[in-house]
Enzyme design. Structure first.
Site, PDB file in Angstrom:
ATOM      1  N   SER A   1      11.573  -1.009   3.711  1.00 31.09           N
ATOM      2  CA  SER A   1      11.381  -0.471   2.364  1.00 31.09           C
ATOM      3  C   SER A   1      11.594   1.029   2.322  1.00 31.09           C
ATOM      4  CB  SER A   1       9.957  -0.769   1.881  1.00 31.09           C
ATOM      5  OG  SER A   1       9.820  -2.084   1.464  1.00 31.09           O
TER       6      SER A   1
ATOM      7  N   ASP B   1      10.819  -2.139  -8.360  1.00 36.19           N
ATOM      8  CA  ASP B   1       9.714  -2.094  -7.409  1.00 36.19           C
ATOM      9  C   ASP B   1       8.401  -2.338  -8.151  1.00 36.19           C
ATOM     10  OD1 ASP B   1       8.037  -1.080  -5.066  1.00 36.19           O
ATOM     11  OD2 ASP B   1      10.049  -0.645  -4.341  1.00 36.19           O
TER      12      ASP B   1
ATOM     13  N   HIS C   1       3.715   1.464  -3.697  1.00 40.09           N
ATOM     14  CA  HIS C   1       4.997   1.283  -3.018  1.00 40.09           C
ATOM     15  C   HIS C   1       6.168   1.900  -3.778  1.00 40.09           C
ATOM     16  CE1 HIS C   1       8.403  -1.038  -1.303  1.00 40.09           C
ATOM     17  NE2 HIS C   1       7.662  -1.094  -0.219  1.00 40.09           N
TER      18      HIS C   1
END
Length: 755
Positions: free
Chosen positions: A469, A142, A182
Site C-alpha cells: 500500500s 481508498d 490508510h
C-alpha cells in the site's frame, strides 16, 4: 456476514496422511443450494448497452433488482436477486460473465530519494523545467482522506464518498477500532506539501472513499469509484487495496483495464501475501495497470550473533533502534504476560506472538526491567508489525522457526547474544506478493518501490507504515511527475518508461530476484524522465507450452519508440543460451526522433529438453548508451499454481445462514470443505462438496444446521485438478448456541491490512 474477510493461505499437511488411520474420506451427496437465497453480482456485457436497454433486459424477471449501471469502468451493471435468477442471466446472449461481489481491503525522506535521486533542487525534465506534479490530477481510491491535515490542504481537490453516497470523502473517525487512516497515509506519499513532501507535492488529489469503517469495501463501491474517476478525468489513479485472489478476470481488474483504455494511468498494490509465488492478488493482476511490489529503503538492520551464527531481526514500526554495546542474555518470557517476566530484569526477553498486542508485551517487558523484546511468530515464517505507541526499549520480530530454536537454547542454559548492524536497501520485502498471474501467465508485479518504514500523513499527525500500500503511491506520484513532463503521453508510455529504466534488485544471497517477483525492478524516476527510448509492452509472456507438442514456436511483438531529440541505433543481444530454447531476434536498425518500429521476437521450445515448469529472464536491447531489459516468462504444461485460494467465511444475508467465498484459478475436478476435530483430527464430515466446478469465483450459502456440534474444528478447504491437490486450513469455532464464531486469522497472511 462481516464486511471483511479473514484471508487464509496456509498450505499445511495433516500428518501427511488420512486424518484417521485406515479410514478413507467418503463424499456425501452434492448439496443443493436453496433457490430462494439472494445475492449481489456484477454482470459484464459483451457490448455497450445504455441504461434503458439494460433495464429492458432485466425487467422480464421481477425478482431481479438493478443496483448500479456502469457506463465507464465496465460494460455492465450490478444486480441483486435469487441465485437461480442470476444464473439465468448467463444464458442471455448479451452477457459475458456474472461474478459475485467481493470484498476488498487496504494493503497494509529517504525513500523518495531512493526512487529517483531527488535532491534539494527537485525533479527536472529534459528542458530543465522543475517538476512537482502541478496540473496533474491523481485519484486515490481508498478509505478517504483527512483533507484538513496541514500537509494535504494545498493538494486536496475534492472527492466523492462511495460508502455514504455524498461528496465528503473524510476518513472514518469511528471509535472501537473502526476508524481509518490508510487513505491519508497514501495521499501523503503522493502529494504531501508541508512538513513532509510527497513524490509530487503540487499534484491535485481527488479522493474517493470506497472503503469504509475498518478499511473494507465491496466490488460495487470500488467500481463505482473507478467509474467516478473516469468521469472526473483524473490523470493517475491509485488503488492501494486488494484481495488474495490471483485471477485476471475479477470485475475490478477488468474495470481498471477499462480506465487505462480511457487514458488513466492506473497504479495498484500487488498485495502483502508474500514471499511465496502465485500470491499477487486482484486488482494487482489487472493487465494494463501498473502493479507494484514493495522493496526496502535504506535501513539499519540489527543482527544477533549467537555462537557465530547470524540471526536477522525485523524492528517493529515505532520501535527505537536496536543497539547494544555488549553481549546481553536472552531469556524466555512465554507470551509476554507480567507473571511470565519475573526473570526479565536487565535482559532481552523472547516472547511468542499471540494473546496480547505487541505493545502490551513490550510495556510488560519494560515494567519488568527488560532491555529489549524479541517477538517470534506463532505461525510459519516472518512477520512485520507496528507498536500502537512509543516504548523506550527496542522491540523486534523473528520467525517462528528461529524463535523456537532460541527458546530451546534459553531453556537449556544461559543464552547470550551480541548485536551488530548491517545497512541494507533495495531488498524485496518478505510480505510483498509475487506472481505470476494464473491463467494469463503474466509477470506481476510490474515494478517495485519502497514500502517499508514509510513515514507519511495520518489524521492528526504522522506515522511510519509498511506494505505494498505504501509502495504503490510512490509509483502513482512518479506517474504524476512523468505526466507533467510529457502531457501527451499515454498510460502505456508512462508505464513503459518506468519499467524500461527500473533497477533489477539482488537478494541477500547476491542473486537477482525472478522477474515474477520484482517485475522490471525498483523504479528510478530520474532515469525515466531522461530516457530516450520506450518499449511497449515492457514485459513479455510467451504463453503456456504443452509437452505433447514436440517443437513449439511463439512470437511476441514489441514497439520501440525513439522519444529523444536525435537519431538512435538499436540492436538486441542474444539471450543466454539454454538447452531446448532457441531465439530469433530482430536485426539492428535506426530510428529518427519521434519514429517508432514494431519488431518480432521469436522463441522456439523443445519441451522434451526443458525441465523447468516456469522459465523467465530478461531480453536486452542496446539503445545508444542505454541498456534496456525486457522481462519475459513462459510456462510449461500445467504449472504448480495453487488450485484454491482466497477463502473467506462469514454470516450470510439471512438468519441462520453462513456464506463462503473461494477462488479456483483453473476450476476443480473436486472441491470441498472437510471438517476435523481440532484435537484428534477425526473427520467430522463435509461443510460442502462439489465436482467439476468451473474456474473463477465460487460463492455458496451454508445453512446453520449443517454445522457440527459445539467445539473447535479444523476446516480443510481443498481443490483437485490435473492430479494436483491444494488446500487451505483454518480453525472454526462453533458456539454452544450453535452459532459460528467469526474465524480469527491463521497463518502468516492476515488479509491485506498491514498497519
Amino acid at each position: 456476514m462481516k464486511r471483511y474477510w479473514v484471508i487464509l493461505m496456509m498450505m499445511l499437511t495433516i500428518l501427511g496422511q488420512a486424518p484417521v488411520s485406515g479410514r478413507t474420506l467418503t463424499h456425501p451427496p452434492i448439496p443443493e443450494e436453496s433457490s430462494a437465497i439472494e445475492k449481489v453480482a456484477i454482470v459484464v456485457l459483451k457490448e455497450d448497452k445504455d441504461e434503458r436497454e439494460i433495464r429492458r433486459m432485466v425487467e422480464r424477471d421481477p425478482d431481479l433488482h438493478i443496483r448500479h449501471v456502469y457506463k465507464h469502468a465496465i460494460n455492465g451493471f450490478s444486480v441483486k436477486g435469487k441465485q437461480s435468477d442470476l444464473e439465468s442471466l448467463l444464458k442471455k446472449e448479451a452477457v459475458s460473465a456474472v461474478s459475485p461481489v467481493n470484498t476488498y481491503y487496504v494493503h497494509f525522506n529517504d525513500n523518495i530519494k531512493l526512487i529517483g535521486g531527488i535532491n534539494a533542487r527537485g525533479y527536472y525534465d529534459k528542458k530543465n523545467q522543475r517538476l512537482t506534479g502541478k496540473g496533474v490530477k491523481v485519484g486515490v481510491i481508498d478509505t478517504g482522506i483527512d483533507y484538513n491535515h496541514p500537509d494535504l490542504r494545498k493538494s486536496y481537490g475534492g472527492g466523492h464518498d462511495l460508502v455514504d453516497h455524498d461528496k465528503d470523502p473524510m476518513e472514518t473517525k469511528a471509535a472501537g477500532g473502526q476508524g481509518t487512516l490508510h487513505g491519508t497515509h497514501v495521499a501523503g506519499i503522493i502529494a504531501a506539501n508541508g512538513k513532509i513532501q510527497g513524490v509530487a507535492p503540487e499534484a491535485t488529489i481527488i479522493a474517493y472513499r470506497a472503503l469504509g469503517p475498518g478499511g473494507s469495501g465491496t466490488t460495487e463501491q470500488v467500481i463505482a469509484a473507478i467509474e467516478q474517476a473516469i468521469k472526473d478525468k483524473v490523470d493517475v489513479l491509485n488503488l492501494s487495496l486488494g484481495n488474495n485472489v490471483n485471477g485476471p478476470d475479477l470485475p475490478i481488474s477488468l474495470a481498471l483495464n477499462k480506465a487505462v483504455e480511457k487514458g488513466i494511468t492506473a497504479v495498484t498494490s500487488s498485495g502483502n501475501s508474500g514471499p511465496n509465488v502465485w500470491t499477487v492478488g486482484s486488482p494487482g493482476t489487472a493487465s494494463k495497470a501498473i502493479s507494484v511490489g514493495a522493496s526496502t529503503p535504506t535501513m539499519k538492520v540489527p543482527f544477533l550473533n549467537i555462537a557465530g551464527r547470524k540471526i536477522r531481526l525485523d524492528l517493529l514500526q515505532g520501535s527505537k533502534d536496536w543497539q547494544f554495546d555488549r553481549s546481553c542474555e536472552i531469556v524466555d518470557g512465554g507470551s509476554g504476560r507480567k507473571e511470565e517476566l519475573r526473570n526479565a530484569d536487565g535482559k532481552i526477553v523472547l516472547v511468542e506472538r499471540g494473546e496480547l498486542t505487541f505493545t502490551d508485551k513490550a510495556v510488560n517487558a519494560l515494567e519488568a526491567g527488560a532491555k529489549g523484546v524479541i517477538i517470534f511468530n506463532n505461525t510459519k515464517g516472518r512477520f512485520f508489525g507496528n507498536l500502537e505507541r512509543g516504548v523506550t526499549i527496542p522491540v523486534a520480530a523473528l520467525s517462528k522457526e528461529e524463535g523456537e530454536e532460541l527458546r530451546t537454547l534459553a531453556k537449556e542454559g544461559s543464552l547470550f547474544a551480541r548485536t551488530y548492524i548491517i545497512e541494507e536497501k533495495d531488498i524485496l520485502a518478505d510480505f510483498s506478493s509475487r506472481g505470476p498471474v494464473t491463467s494469463t501467465w503474466e509477470i506481476k508485479p510490474d515494478v517495485v518501490a519502497p514500502g517499508v518504514a514509510i513515514n507519511s500523513t495520518i489524521p492528526g499527525g504522522y506515522l511510519p507504515l509498511q506494505g505494498t500500500s505504501m509502495a504503490a503511491p510512490h509509483v502513482a506520484g512518479a506517474c504524476a511527475i512523468l505526466k507533467q513532463a510529457n502531457p501527451d503521453w499515454r498510460p502505456d508510455q508512462i508505464k513503459a518508461a518506468l519499467m524500461n529504466t527500473a533497477k533489477p534488485l539482488i537478494n541477500h544471497e547476491g542473486k537477482p530476484y525472478r522477474t515474477y517477483e520484482q517485475g522490471a525492478g525498483r523504479i528510478q524516476l530520474d532515469k525515466a524522465l531522461k530516457t530516450g527510448t520506450i518499449i511497449i509492452p515492457a514485459s513479455l509472456q510467451f504463453g503456456k507450452f504443452q509437452e505433447a507438442e514436440r517443437l513449439h514456436e511463439h512470437s511476441s511483438y514489441v514497439t520501440i519508440e525513439n522519444v529523444s531529440d536525435s537519431n538512435e541505433s538499436y540492436s538486441f543481444s542474444l539471450p543466454y543460451k539454454e538447452q531446448g530454447i532457441n531465439w530469433e531476434m530482430p536485426m539492428s536498425f535506426q530510428l529518427k526522433p519521434g519514429e517508432k518500429k514494431k519488431v518480432e521476437i521469436k522463441m522456439s521450445v523443445d519441451p522434451t529438453m526443458v525441465k523447468k515448469k516456469i522459465h523467465d529472464g530478461n531480453l536486452l536491447l542496446i539503445a545508444g548508451a542505454e541498456k534496456i531489459r525486457i522481462p519475459f516468462l513462459y510456462v510449461l504444461e500445467e504449472p504448480d499454481y495453487p488450485r484454491v485460494m482466497g477463502f473467506g467465511l462469514g454470516k450470510g444475508d439471512k438468519e441462520n445462514m453462513y456464506r463462503y467465498e473461494v477462488y479456483l484459478p483453473g476450476g476443480a475436478e473436486e472441491f470441498g470443505i472437510a471438517m476435523f476435530d481440532s484435537e484428534s483430527l477425526r473427520f467430522m464430515g463435509f461443510l460442502d462438496w462439489k465436482r467439476n466446478v468451473g474456474k473463477g469465483q465460487l460463492q455458496q450459502e451454508i445453512p446453520a444446521d449443517k454445522l457440527p456440534g459445539p467445539g473447535l474444528y479444523l476446516a480443510k478447504v481443498f481443490a483437485k485438478k490435473a492430479g494436483k491437490e491444494d488446500w487451505i486450513e483454518t480453525y472454526l469455532f462453533v458456539k454452544p448456541d450453535g452459532r459460528l464464531e467469526d474465524p480469527e486469522p491463521s497463518g502468516n497472511n492476515k488479509g491485506i491490512l498491514n498497519e
